[in-house]
Motif scaffolding. Structure first.
Motif, PDB file in Angstrom:
ATOM      1  N   SER A  10       0.751  -0.928   0.076  1.00  0.00           N
ATOM      2  CA  SER A  10       0.025   0.020   0.029  1.00  0.00           C
ATOM      3  C   SER A  10       0.825   1.356   0.002  1.00  0.00           C
ATOM      4  O   SER A  10       0.813   2.106  -1.081  1.00  0.00           O
ATOM      5  N   PHE A  11       1.779   1.510   1.103  1.00  0.00           N
ATOM      6  CA  PHE A  11       2.481   2.693   1.147  1.00  0.00           C
ATOM      7  C   PHE A  11       3.974   2.812   0.620  1.00  0.00           C
ATOM      8  O   PHE A  11       4.742   3.456   0.608  1.00  0.00           O
ATOM      9  N   ASN A  12       4.589   1.254   0.322  1.00  0.00           N
ATOM     10  CA  ASN A  12       5.956   1.262  -0.123  1.00  0.00           C
ATOM     11  C   ASN A  12       6.687   1.856   0.860  1.00  0.00           C
ATOM     12  O   ASN A  12       7.860   2.665   0.382  1.00  0.00           O
ATOM     13  N   ILE A  13       6.725   1.469   2.355  1.00  0.00           N
ATOM     14  CA  ILE A  13       7.512   2.145   3.195  1.00  0.00           C
ATOM     15  C   ILE A  13       8.346   0.874   4.154  1.00  0.00           C
ATOM     16  O   ILE A  13       8.997   1.117   5.067  1.00  0.00           O
ATOM     17  N   GLY A  14       7.581  -0.299   3.936  1.00  0.00           N
ATOM     18  CA  GLY A  14       8.235  -1.503   4.846  1.00  0.00           C
ATOM     19  C   GLY A  14       8.450  -2.556   4.145  1.00  0.00           C
ATOM     20  O   GLY A  14       9.418  -2.868   3.695  1.00  0.00           O
ATOM     21  N   ARG A  15       7.247  -3.504   4.093  1.00  0.00           N
ATOM     22  CA  ARG A  15       7.568  -4.988   3.199  1.00  0.00           C
ATOM     23  C   ARG A  15       7.992  -5.077   2.294  1.00  0.00           C
ATOM     24  O   ARG A  15       9.015  -5.711   1.799  1.00  0.00           O
ATOM     25  N   SER A  16       7.461  -4.002   1.214  1.00  0.00           N
ATOM     26  CA  SER A  16       7.846  -4.017  -0.270  1.00  0.00           C
ATOM     27  C   SER A  16       9.431  -3.296  -0.262  1.00  0.00           C
ATOM     28  O   SER A  16      10.202  -3.983  -0.892  1.00  0.00           O
ATOM     29  N   ILE A  17       9.751  -2.671   0.323  1.00  0.00           N
ATOM     30  CA  ILE A  17      10.907  -2.021   0.365  1.00  0.00           C
ATOM     31  C   ILE A  17      12.242  -3.122   1.094  1.00  0.00           C
ATOM     32  O   ILE A  17      13.436  -3.182   0.508  1.00  0.00           O
ATOM     33  N   MET A  18      11.684  -3.677   1.949  1.00  0.00           N
ATOM     34  CA  MET A  18      12.625  -4.894   2.479  1.00  0.00           C
ATOM     35  C   MET A  18      12.771  -5.987   1.390  1.00  0.00           C
ATOM     36  O   MET A  18      13.742  -6.165   1.265  1.00  0.00           O
ATOM     37  N   ALA A  19      11.665  -6.469   0.985  1.00  0.00           N
ATOM     38  CA  ALA A  19      11.642  -7.237  -0.229  1.00  0.00           C
ATOM     39  C   ALA A  19      12.650  -6.889  -1.342  1.00  0.00           C
ATOM     40  O   ALA A  19      13.384  -7.942  -1.828  1.00  0.00           O
ATOM     41  N   GLU A  20      12.685  -5.546  -1.675  1.00  0.00           N
ATOM     42  CA  GLU A  20      13.404  -5.195  -3.026  1.00  0.00           C
ATOM     43  C   GLU A  20      14.939  -5.254  -2.557  1.00  0.00           C
ATOM     44  O   GLU A  20      15.591  -5.842  -3.194  1.00  0.00           O
ATOM     45  N   SER A  21      15.049  -4.710  -1.280  1.00  0.00           N
ATOM     46  CA  SER A  21      16.574  -4.990  -0.886  1.00  0.00           C
ATOM     47  C   SER A  21      16.998  -6.291  -0.688  1.00  0.00           C
ATOM     48  O   SER A  21      18.026  -6.861  -1.005  1.00  0.00           O
ATOM     49  N   LEU A  22      16.179  -7.235   0.063  1.00  0.00           N
ATOM     50  CA  LEU A  22      16.474  -8.660   0.121  1.00  0.00           C
ATOM     51  C   LEU A  22      16.687  -9.276  -1.367  1.00  0.00           C
ATOM     52  O   LEU A  22      17.915 -10.185  -1.480  1.00  0.00           O
ATOM     53  N   LEU A  23      15.716  -9.209  -2.360  1.00  0.00           N
ATOM     54  CA  LEU A  23      16.184  -9.962  -3.385  1.00  0.00           C
ATOM     55  C   LEU A  23      17.277  -9.456  -4.242  1.00  0.00           C
ATOM     56  O   LEU A  23      17.949 -10.211  -4.929  1.00  0.00           O
ATOM     57  N   ASN A  24      17.493  -8.060  -4.154  1.00  0.00           N
ATOM     58  CA  ASN A  24      18.722  -7.452  -4.859  1.00  0.00           C
ATOM     59  C   ASN A  24      20.205  -8.084  -4.352  1.00  0.00           C
ATOM     60  O   ASN A  24      21.020  -8.440  -4.888  1.00  0.00           O
ATOM     61  N   ALA A  25      20.045  -8.367  -2.830  1.00  0.00           N
ATOM     62  CA  ALA A  25      21.126  -8.979  -1.982  1.00  0.00           C
ATOM     63  C   ALA A  25      21.348 -10.399  -2.480  1.00  0.00           C
ATOM     64  O   ALA A  25      22.260 -10.819  -2.484  1.00  0.00           O
ATOM     65  N   ILE A  26      20.173 -11.077  -2.212  1.00  0.00           N
ATOM     66  CA  ILE A  26      20.428 -12.676  -2.448  1.00  0.00           C
ATOM     67  C   ILE A  26      20.317 -13.063  -3.813  1.00  0.00           C
ATOM     68  O   ILE A  26      21.108 -13.909  -4.019  1.00  0.00           O
ATOM     69  N   GLY A  27      19.601 -12.438  -4.793  1.00  0.00           N
ATOM     70  CA  GLY A  27      19.597 -12.720  -5.998  1.00  0.00           C
ATOM     71  C   GLY A  27      19.884 -11.967  -7.194  1.00  0.00           C
ATOM     72  O   GLY A  27      19.509 -12.142  -8.253  1.00  0.00           O
TER      73      GLY A  27
END
Length: 164
Positions: A10-27
């Motif tokens: 909804s607000f792109n301030i928590g879950r989606s931001i963390m997912a973006e960072s995680l996928l870029n780091a892991i994959g």
């Protein structure tokens, strides 16, 4: 060529931001991740930022943005969108599903916690859940594309829910 994934909330301030960072780091060698929201706020949630920093992630380049920017011709080509909350539906999902496959992971909003201690604990739990799901995403066969990829990614969320 890297697969591109757009994480939505909804607000792109928590879950989606963390997912973006995680996928870029892991994959990051195979995937390029983005995030967006239906009604983006002006800054990342402080606890999301603290959680990412505690796990060694950089906040550089992470900022809330609108999902509509990914529909523009000048926006990046997206292979898969993943919604992370039940609120990320309606107009946003309908418009996006006409352009690319959409999967769903139901991740509770840790910002709704009533105390700072509970909020910190929930952001950490969300981080760990997202990490587990993203590791599953990066393990999917390379020949999964389109709706087959979206279906497999959605199933990862169901498998994670069942394991809890």
């Amino acid at each position: 060529m890297k697969r591109t994934v757009l994480f939505l909330c909804s607000f792109n301030i928590g879950r989606s931001i963390m997912a973006e960072s995680l996928l870029n780091a892991i994959g990051g060698d195979v995937f390029e991740a983005y995030s967006a929201g239906e009604a983006p706020k002006s800054a990342i949630h402080p606890q999301a930022a603290a959680t990412l920093l505690n796990h060694g992630h950089s906040l550089s380049g992470l900022n809330p943005k609108s999902w509509q920017s990914f529909l523009a011709a000048s926006g990046p080509s997206i292979d898969l969108a993943i919604t992370l909350c039940n609120n990320a539906e309606g107009e946003m999902c309908m418009a996006l599903s006409e352009r690319f496959p959409v999967a769903h992971w139901d991740i509770p909003d840790p910002a709704l916690a009533t105390s700072e201690a509970e909020r910190a604990q929930l952001f950490e739990l969300v981080y760990q859940n997202l990490k587990h799901l993203i590791e599953g995403l990066t393990d999917l066969p390379e020949d999964y594309f389109g709706q087959r990829l979206a279906d497999a990614v959605t199933r990862l969320g169901f498998i994670c829910d069942a394991a809890e």
